[in-house]
Structures are given as structure tokens and as C-alpha cells.
Design a protein around this motif. Sequence first.
Motif, PDB file in Angstrom:
ATOM      1  N   THR A  12      -5.941  -6.878   1.032  1.00  0.00           N
ATOM      2  CA  THR A  12      -6.011  -5.414   0.946  1.00  0.00           C
ATOM      3  C   THR A  12      -7.198  -4.920   1.763  1.00  0.00           C
ATOM      4  O   THR A  12      -8.326  -5.369   1.565  1.00  0.00           O
ATOM      5  CB  THR A  12      -6.148  -4.953  -0.512  1.00  0.00           C
ATOM      6  N   THR A  13      -6.924  -4.023   2.681  1.00  0.00           N
ATOM      7  CA  THR A  13      -7.952  -3.482   3.572  1.00  0.00           C
ATOM      8  C   THR A  13      -8.150  -2.009   3.261  1.00  0.00           C
ATOM      9  O   THR A  13      -7.168  -1.238   3.249  1.00  0.00           O
ATOM     10  CB  THR A  13      -7.542  -3.641   5.044  1.00  0.00           C
ATOM     11  N   PRO A  14      -9.375  -1.579   3.004  1.00  0.00           N
ATOM     12  CA  PRO A  14      -9.605  -0.142   2.786  1.00  0.00           C
ATOM     13  C   PRO A  14      -9.166   0.672   4.000  1.00  0.00           C
ATOM     14  O   PRO A  14      -9.390   0.277   5.149  1.00  0.00           O
ATOM     15  CB  PRO A  14     -11.126  -0.049   2.587  1.00  0.00           C
ATOM     16  N   ILE A  15      -8.512   1.791   3.746  1.00  0.00           N
ATOM     17  CA  ILE A  15      -8.076   2.672   4.832  1.00  0.00           C
ATOM     18  C   ILE A  15      -9.231   3.605   5.163  1.00  0.00           C
ATOM     19  O   ILE A  15      -9.602   4.471   4.367  1.00  0.00           O
ATOM     20  CB  ILE A  15      -6.818   3.456   4.438  1.00  0.00           C
ATOM     21  N   THR A  16      -9.804   3.412   6.329  1.00  0.00           N
ATOM     22  CA  THR A  16     -10.968   4.177   6.755  1.00  0.00           C
ATOM     23  C   THR A  16     -10.659   4.932   8.049  1.00  0.00           C
ATOM     24  O   THR A  16      -9.623   4.718   8.680  1.00  0.00           O
ATOM     25  CB  THR A  16     -12.168   3.237   6.973  1.00  0.00           C
ATOM     26  N   ARG A  28     -10.415  12.513   0.777  1.00  0.00           N
ATOM     27  CA  ARG A  28     -10.191  11.558  -0.312  1.00  0.00           C
ATOM     28  C   ARG A  28      -9.828  12.330  -1.575  1.00  0.00           C
ATOM     29  O   ARG A  28     -10.598  13.144  -2.069  1.00  0.00           O
ATOM     30  CB  ARG A  28     -11.430  10.689  -0.529  1.00  0.00           C
ATOM     31  N   GLY A  32      -5.053   9.342  -3.249  1.00  0.00           N
ATOM     32  CA  GLY A  32      -5.031   8.678  -1.957  1.00  0.00           C
ATOM     33  C   GLY A  32      -5.704   9.498  -0.875  1.00  0.00           C
ATOM     34  O   GLY A  32      -6.188  10.614  -1.106  1.00  0.00           O
ATOM     35  N   LEU A  33      -5.719   8.944   0.320  1.00  0.00           N
ATOM     36  CA  LEU A  33      -6.376   9.554   1.477  1.00  0.00           C
ATOM     37  C   LEU A  33      -5.383  10.505   2.153  1.00  0.00           C
ATOM     38  O   LEU A  33      -4.304  10.102   2.577  1.00  0.00           O
ATOM     39  CB  LEU A  33      -6.810   8.455   2.445  1.00  0.00           C
ATOM     40  N   ALA A 159      -2.789   2.509  -0.192  1.00  0.00           N
ATOM     41  CA  ALA A 159      -3.278   1.134  -0.021  1.00  0.00           C
ATOM     42  C   ALA A 159      -2.590   0.486   1.172  1.00  0.00           C
ATOM     43  O   ALA A 159      -1.412   0.744   1.451  1.00  0.00           O
ATOM     44  CB  ALA A 159      -3.039   0.301  -1.280  1.00  0.00           C
ATOM     45  N   ARG A 161      -1.888  -3.377   2.839  1.00  0.00           N
ATOM     46  CA  ARG A 161      -1.917  -4.822   2.615  1.00  0.00           C
ATOM     47  C   ARG A 161      -1.294  -5.541   3.804  1.00  0.00           C
ATOM     48  O   ARG A 161      -0.272  -5.090   4.337  1.00  0.00           O
ATOM     49  CB  ARG A 161      -1.166  -5.198   1.335  1.00  0.00           C
TER      50      ARG A 161
END
Length: 397
Positions: A12-16, A28, A32-33, A159, A161
Amino acid sequence: MNHKPASPTWITTPITEDLVCGAIELERTDHGLLPHRLPARARAQCPDRQLHLAETQPAGVRLVLRTRATAVELDTLPTRIEYRGAPPRPEGVYDLRVDGTLTGQASVSGGNVVSIDPSTGTAETRPGPVGTVRFADLPDHAKDVEIWLPHNEITRLVALRTDAPVEPVPSGNRRVWLHHGSSISQGSNAASPSTTWPALAASLGDVDLVNLGLSGSALLDPFTARTLRDTSADLISLELGINVVNSDVMRLRAFTPAVHGFLDTIREGHPTTPLLVVSPFLCPIHEDTPGPGEFDLDALSTGTVRFRATGEVAERAAGKLTLSVIRDELARIVTQRAVDDPHLHHLDGRDLYGEPDFAELPLPDALHPDAESHRRIGDRFAALAFGPGGPFAAERE
């Protein structure tokens, strides 16, 4: 003995921000973003629901990552729009592009629904759950992966993945094309987010797109001009006119100085950037008939979405705007200004979609081009703007 394939080990990679391209701002939220295509200061200056719906629909916004992953999952919370009495809209499409090539498409079930009554303008929201879009069987080598978000539904990113690590794609040498326009530029009736006409033209022109096409909201608003002024870009284009007519927000006396002011503001931040003004595409219902435009309720009662003009041709004498009037005035304004601004250019929208195109590919709802027309418009814009001698041609830099 049959062996079931092993499930991937998900990372899982943070969405930045460095993984999201094409957005002006990311908010934010508790769910979710949320990508925005107008900044908070602009949004605060206009309470119009249509504008807020349009700018949160992420036309041109995509996740961009470099990875060896062979499987990608993205959890999102969609918010869809439905019009009571009209046929249900299909779920939004997510386009997967690998090293620039469209290799997969999928949709997300669930999500919220905003139900609008076109006869009264009232709306209600029905909440729904988060869904997942999954792409598998990607090639097992380092590659650039883009997931284009639906251009016609609000999308909260929950999220990300993958079955291998991801990293941002380093900034390349591609120029940034900043485009503003109406629902046609946002992508109404296009087949998918990477096949709207601006997305297709950007691919052919080998540029990075920032799409500020705002459905129903290309109205020469000062806050939109300031957004364009403050956004980094190498190329800028403006598709102007149709929303001014079909919303009936001004007369010719106000339109002319509003266009000048819009261009003046953009030039404050981009004094020598190539700037292309595109006049309206052909739209017979508004060529010589002023707005406002509205849903054709008789057609809607039969399950057909169609628009009609409600003005009178005779009202042109009082300064009411039509597409033919606006085309003439935009051409005159650009010619006048280009004397002191050699980087300002004009393109007649009928060179992208005109009478022969309407005869072959009529507007299915009397207002928006269909998917094939989006492709034709994208091809033509790329040739006229990015091609040899065009205002965005690389050799002019």
C-alpha cells in the motif's frame, strides 16, 4: 494436481501530490483524497452547484507512477450524477495506460449518487460504499503506469495497492498544455477520460495536459482567469463561447470587455506564453438563436436527453449573444490584441467541428459531440495547433 495462483503480496502506497497529475489542488477529506481543478480561493467566490460539480470531476487527472508491478488496485469513492427521468448514466471509466498506450479499462461500482430534478433544479444525495478498480497481467518490467480518473464523476482516492514498489515519474522534458473550456472540453459524451478531445490532442502533441474544461462554467469568471494565470504552463488555450450563450449570463456590451479582462489577467502570469483562443464549435441550436439553453423536457419524458435553445432570433438586436456573434467578436478581439501580442492566436472552432461534421456525425443531444467526434476534434486540433506552423509547434519555441 491443480495449483491455484498465489495471491499477490500487496504494497500500500500513500497517494501523495507527486503521484497525481492534472489537478490544481488536492483536498484531504474524511472519505479520501479529492482532486480539485480550481483552488479553494476560487471555489469560495462562487456558490454555484454546477461549477462545484464540474471542478471536482477530475477531467484530465491521472495517477502516474513508475513500477514493475503486474497488478494494481485503486480504492475510490465515486459520486455520480443522475437526472430524474433520464436513462441511467453508465459508470465512469478508468483508463490504464502503460508507457503511453491504452491497455485496460474498468469501472468502480458503488459510490454516492446525486439525483437532480431537471425541471426544478433540486437535488438529493444517496450515499454509497467505496469500490475498487483492479488491473492485472501488466508486463513484468519497469514501466510508467497512468490511471486516468473518470472525467464525468467526482472521485475520491482512498487507497493504492500494487504487487511491487512504486515511485513518482521524474519530471521530463514535455511541455505543459493548460486548457480551459466548456463541457465539450471536459469531455461530455467522450468514451473515456483519455479519449476526450483534449487528452487525445495532448497525446498526439506529446505534451502534459492540465484540463480546466468546466461543464457549464466557461463563463469568463475572474477567478478562473486567476487560476490560469497562476498555473505553470508552456502552452495555453481557451475554448470560449457556448456556455456564455446557453447560460445567457451577459450581452455583447459585457462580453467584449470580459474577454479582454480574462486575457489581461492570464497575461499577468504568462506574458509571452503561446495563447490560443478557440471560438465555438458548430452547434445549430445556438448558431443564431440566443439562450438560455435547457433540457428538452418532452424528449426527456421519452427517456432521451436533448437540449434546446429558448431565446428568440430577434433578441440579437438587443445584444443577446449567439455563437455566430461570439465567433465574429472573438476573431476581432484577437486580431486587435495580436498587434501588440504576437504570441496570441485564434482558431475558428468550426475548423474542428463544422457543418460537414454535423451532417456526418450529428450532436446526439443537440449540444455535445459524440465519442467519434471527440476523436476527430482531437486529431484536428493536434494538426492545427501542434503541427508545422501551428501556434504550439515546437519549432516556434
